[in-house]
Design an enzyme around this catalytic site. Structure first.
Site, mmCIF file in Angstrom:
data_model
loop_
_atom_site.group_PDB
_atom_site.id
_atom_site.type_symbol
_atom_site.label_atom_id
_atom_site.label_comp_id
_atom_site.label_asym_id
_atom_site.label_seq_id
_atom_site.Cartn_x
_atom_site.Cartn_y
_atom_site.Cartn_z
ATOM 1 N N SER A 48 -2.181 -13.307 2.222
ATOM 2 C CA SER A 48 -3.551 -13.802 2.386
ATOM 3 C C SER A 48 -3.565 -15.088 3.181
ATOM 4 O O SER A 48 -2.603 -15.880 3.124
ATOM 5 C CB SER A 48 -4.163 -14.055 0.997
ATOM 6 O OG SER A 48 -5.348 -14.804 1.091
ATOM 7 N N TYR B 96 -4.286 -17.797 -7.081
ATOM 8 C CA TYR B 96 -4.278 -16.601 -6.226
ATOM 9 C C TYR B 96 -3.375 -16.837 -5.019
ATOM 10 O O TYR B 96 -2.506 -16.014 -4.700
ATOM 11 C CB TYR B 96 -5.699 -16.271 -5.775
ATOM 12 C CG TYR B 96 -5.766 -15.200 -4.710
ATOM 13 C CD1 TYR B 96 -5.388 -13.894 -4.997
ATOM 14 C CD2 TYR B 96 -6.199 -15.494 -3.419
ATOM 15 C CE1 TYR B 96 -5.431 -12.904 -4.020
ATOM 16 C CE2 TYR B 96 -6.251 -14.513 -2.445
ATOM 17 C CZ TYR B 96 -5.863 -13.223 -2.745
ATOM 18 O OH TYR B 96 -5.898 -12.253 -1.781
#
Length: 342
Positions: free
Chosen positions: A132, A157
């Protein structure tokens, strides 16, 4: 394209990117085993509707399984022989990681190790996994390059995605597992995730509710259209990484390695102000948004912007769909799916 790629495991196949990638693979006569546990992080009905597009095809098999189920994952890899594995299943969302951190560990860490072990023991030729843009964290040097150090994540995350990159490198080093990590930049488009800005904005505007605009609108994103993401992933699946013979431990390059490992950004390579994104959406909807300006949220970053030079050089593809086209396509899908008339 690599003719040896005949059967692929796609995790998160009922998710936004997984659904689109599965469809692309099937269109190119590649069999897909689509793993998805249809968890309720967002509306499972949307996931089921995506699956309904895939399941009629004879070359697609849905497996309802949790990545963190070690025995189930072992059985899956025993029952099938995969040429490549694409991991798109993850507990997503920066803000949700402040509320339910354990779900990120279960799926993004434990589940990831189960996948690595499955690949290791069954001779998978190429392991491709979603990282990501959030791994860039506190970095401010733009555009973000895969050759930059990324050791300062600002959300759990992001930390889980960075750990995926480290674990994959370990397996490339120890077992020669060809592994490629893909850092996606703000993906949007038809069949998108309901927890993401474009979906939330569209729903609120059509329901005459105000939209929440964080950091008082002073946000910049590298919005990347789903078809561009999928084309990039598809090409990467067929492009196995080779060791970088010039790699030097005295000056280590984070994007490559002495073993078969690579990291790529997949982004539109365009900086777009959040307010311009909203403006285009308003034009496509034919309605103005009432804006609720709020401060920056914990774990968020003010700007993302991808350098995609390595992707262009290695697989010959550069994402370039303008937001005007991408948002128009999303709005058309949203109106049709939710039966919202003009």
């Amino acid at each position: 394209m690599d003719p040896d790629i005949k059967k692929v495991l796609v995790t998160g196949a009922a998710g936004f990117i997984g659904f689109h990638l599965s469809r692309k693979l099937l269109e190119n006569n590649i069999a897909v085993v689509g793993l998805d546990n249809l968890n309720p992080y967002y509306d499972p009905e949307l996931k089921k509707a995506r699956l309904d597009q895939l399941t009629p095809q004879p070359a697609f098999l849905h497996v309802n399984l949790d990545l963190s189920d070690r025995d189930g994952m072992t059985e899956l890899f025993t029952a099938h022989s995969f040429d490549a594995v694409v991991n798109l299943a993850a507990q997503a969302g920066v803000r949700y990681s402040l509320i339910n951190p354990h779900s990120y560990v279960d799926t993004n860490i434990v589940g990831f190790v189960n996948l690595l072990e499955g690949c290791r023991h069954s001779g998978v030729k190429h392991f491709v996994f979603a990282s990501s843009s959030s791994v860039y964290g506190a970095n401010t040097r733009m555009p973000f390059s895969v050759h930059h150090n990324v050791d300062h994540p600002v959300s759990l995350y992001a930390a889980s995605k960075k750990s995926n990159e480290l674990m994959a490198h370990t397996y490339a080093n120890l077992f020669g597992l060809a592994a490629t990590g893909l850092r996606f930049f703000t993906v949007y488009g038809p069949w998108g995730r309901p927890d993401m800005a474009l979906f939330l904005f569209t729903k609120a505007i059509l329901e005459d509710r105000p939209i929440d605009v964080f950091n008082h609108g002073k946000m910049v994103r590298d919005f990347t259209y789903i078809d561009d993401i999928v084309e990039g992933v598809y090409r990467v699946i067929h492009h196995r990484p080779e060791p970088n013979t010039a790699w030097n431990g005295d000056d280590p390059d984070p994007a490559t390695s002495y073993c078969p490992y690579r990291i790529y950004n997949i982004g539109n390579n365009q900086k777009v102000d959040l307010m311009r994104y909203i403006e285009v959406l308003e034009e496509c909807l034919g309605k103005k948004a009432e804006k609720n300006f709020l401060p920056m949220q914990p774990g968020d970053v003010p700007a993302t912007y991808a350098n995609v030079d390595d992707l262009v050089r290695d697989v010959g593809f550069k994402p370039d769909t303008p937001i005007e086209e991408g948002i128009k396509n999303f709005v058309a899908w949203y109106r049709e799916y939710y039966k919202v008339l003009d």
